[in-house]
Design a protein around this motif. Structure first.
Motif, PDB file in Angstrom:
ATOM      1  N   HIS A 198      53.318 -31.980  22.401  1.00  0.00           N
ATOM      2  CA  HIS A 198      54.454 -31.229  21.848  1.00  0.00           C
ATOM      3  C   HIS A 198      55.542 -32.231  21.487  1.00  0.00           C
ATOM      4  CE1 HIS A 198      57.376 -27.570  22.582  1.00  0.00           C
ATOM      5  NE2 HIS A 198      57.550 -28.124  21.390  1.00  0.00           N
ATOM      6  N   PHE A 246      53.792 -28.825  17.635  1.00  0.00           N
ATOM      7  CA  PHE A 246      52.835 -29.194  18.680  1.00  0.00           C
ATOM      8  C   PHE A 246      51.428 -29.164  18.107  1.00  0.00           C
ATOM      9  CE2 PHE A 246      53.532 -24.623  19.096  1.00  0.00           C
ATOM     10  CZ  PHE A 246      52.266 -24.097  19.265  1.00  0.00           C
ATOM     11  N   GLY A 293      54.598 -24.511  24.363  1.00  0.00           N
ATOM     12  CA  GLY A 293      54.750 -24.641  22.918  1.00  0.00           C
ATOM     13  C   GLY A 293      56.107 -24.237  22.376  1.00  0.00           C
ATOM     14  N   VAL A 310      48.299 -26.144  24.480  1.00  0.00           N
ATOM     15  CA  VAL A 310      49.042 -27.229  23.842  1.00  0.00           C
ATOM     16  C   VAL A 310      48.486 -28.567  24.297  1.00  0.00           C
ATOM     17  CG1 VAL A 310      51.311 -28.360  23.697  1.00  0.00           C
ATOM     18  CG2 VAL A 310      51.146 -25.860  23.625  1.00  0.00           C
TER      19      VAL A 310
END
Length: 422
Positions: free
Chosen positions: A414, A378, A84, A411
């Motif tokens: 991103h 993200f 991230g 995540v």
């Protein structure tokens, strides 16, 4: 308003379902979610995932040049992307040391070559030549090559006179000094907190005053020179008390802490676990509470990973023989999100510590989701569970005391300047 090129639809930002509109790599607008059609725009269905601005890590060891067997720029930036992070500041303890513009330029060029899509790499230049604490580096040249700060990293400058001159010189470049706060003669690099646990286990240890005394020096220096100094990886309550006092006086100090100081205590290192050996060492539960509170109320400005990857064989030895360091880029987001989930840290403090404060302190690209901000963000799935194991980590460094634990939150995708990098 111009037509967006990218639409993130039905994401959650600050508890509200929104659409993020992006054009030219910049935030165009964040609007209440709708079914509005935008001709020619790429639409990404967020399906209720959390929308997060890209994180910034101000304290990362990428090991290249010289120690590529531990980590290299490509693997470190890959781990950062999946973790991230949109911006990464890498420390100078490489071989050769990043104490001249040639090394700095090579770092920047390598990052652009191996990860042209990002994350962005911002080198931290050495404060003294070869990190020896004897001669100040050519900071103007380092700044010109791309360094955003200066630090002697894990080898704090013993001479207060030399440190003063280095801080003054750095201020002329407009870049702050980052100081690893550790008395260079008091339990250096022991990796264990001094106290009943270290005595019971028979381990060499470092007292918390080794950190706090250097914090006090830096605070007084910052006030005397009226110049910013950034305090790295704060770990104990004594340091927190000093920083709070300094900020009440208007001293220009900023401070960071790391996920492991928020979640682990000296008892973990007392299990003779080399993965929990870190410098400064893990402290007492009272220190953990003090650091969490300081992060929550803003006394500690920001979070950092202090990502310190090592090869497996280097850590798989007796505790006292193992190097200090925890590999943190893969786990930092999930670990600190656990504090938000538990209510120990509110969402605003979390965002402030990972994005706003680090970017404003070091002059890095910042996304607050205001019009014109870089579209660095993200999508985060807070419900996804994953086990910390070698196969789940993108860094070469697998040395983490959280190995085998199940974490929540990861995540999903991103974007950097509106371009997908994960």
């Amino acid at each position: 308003m111009s037509n967006p090129e990218l639409v993130i639809r039905k994401a959650v930002w600050k508890g509200e379902e929104v659409d993020l509109l992006v054009s030219g790599g910049r935030v165009l607008e964040v609007t209440p979610s709708s079914d509005t059609m935008y001709e020619g725009a790429e639409v990404v269905a967020a399906k209720g995932m959390l929308l997060m601005p890209g994180l910034t890590d101000v304290h990362t060891h990428l090991r290249e040049p010289g120690f590529e067997y531990k980590e290299d720029i490509e693997s470190g930036l890959r781990a950062a992307a999946y973790g991230g992070f949109s911006n990464i500041m890498c420390m100078a303890n490489t071989s050769p040391v990043n104490d001249n513009e040639v090394v700095t330029a090579r770092m920047v060029e390598k990052a652009a070559k191996v990860r042209p899509q990002g994350p962005r790499l911002f080198p931290v230049g050495a404060l003294t030549k070869e990190l020896k604490g004897e001669e100040i580096t050519a900071m103007h040249e380092l700044a010109g090559a791309g360094c955003v700060a200066f630090s002697n990293d894990g080898l704090p400058v013993a001479s207060t006179e030399l440190f003063r001159r280095a801080v003054e010189y750095a201020s002329d470049t407009g870049r702050p000094v980052i100081d690893h706060c550790e008395d260079p003669y008091l339990g250096v690099g022991a990796g264990m907190n001094e106290g009943p646990t270290s005595s019971r286990k028979g381990l060499s240890a470092q007292p918390d005053i080794a950190e706090a005394s250097q914090v006090a020096r830096d605070i007084l220096m910052s006030e005397y020179l009226d110049t910013p100094i950034h305090l790295a990886h704060i770990s104990c309550s004594k340091s927190v008390d000093l920083i709070r006092w300094a900020k009440d006086r208007g001293v220009k100090v900023t401070a960071e802490t790391c996920p492991h100081y928020l979640l682990l205590t000296e008892e973990r290192a007392g299990e003779y676990d080399p993965a929990a050996k870190v410098n400064p060492p893990l402290r007492r539960m009272e220190d953990v509470h003090a650091v969490v509170e300081a992060l929550s109320d803003g006394t500690i400005d920001m979070l950092a990973t202090d990502h310190a990857p090592h090869a497996g064989y280097e850590k798989e030895v007796e505790f006292m023989l193992a190097p200090c360091g925890i590999s943190g880029l893969d786990t930092a987001l999930s670990l600190t999100w656990s504090l938000v989930s538990s209510g120990e840290l509110d969402f605003e403090a979390f965002i402030r510590a990972w994005t706003v404060n680090p970017c404003r302190t070091f002059g890095l690209p910042l996304n607050t989701f205001s019009k014109g901000d870089p579209a660095d963000f993200f999508l985060f799935d807070p419900s996804q569970e994953w086990v910390v194991e070698p196969g789940s980590m993108h860094s070469k460094g697998k040395n983490t005391p959280f190995a085998g634990e199940t974490l929540k939150g990861r995540v999903a995708s991103h974007f950097l300047e509106g371009k997908k990098i994960v």
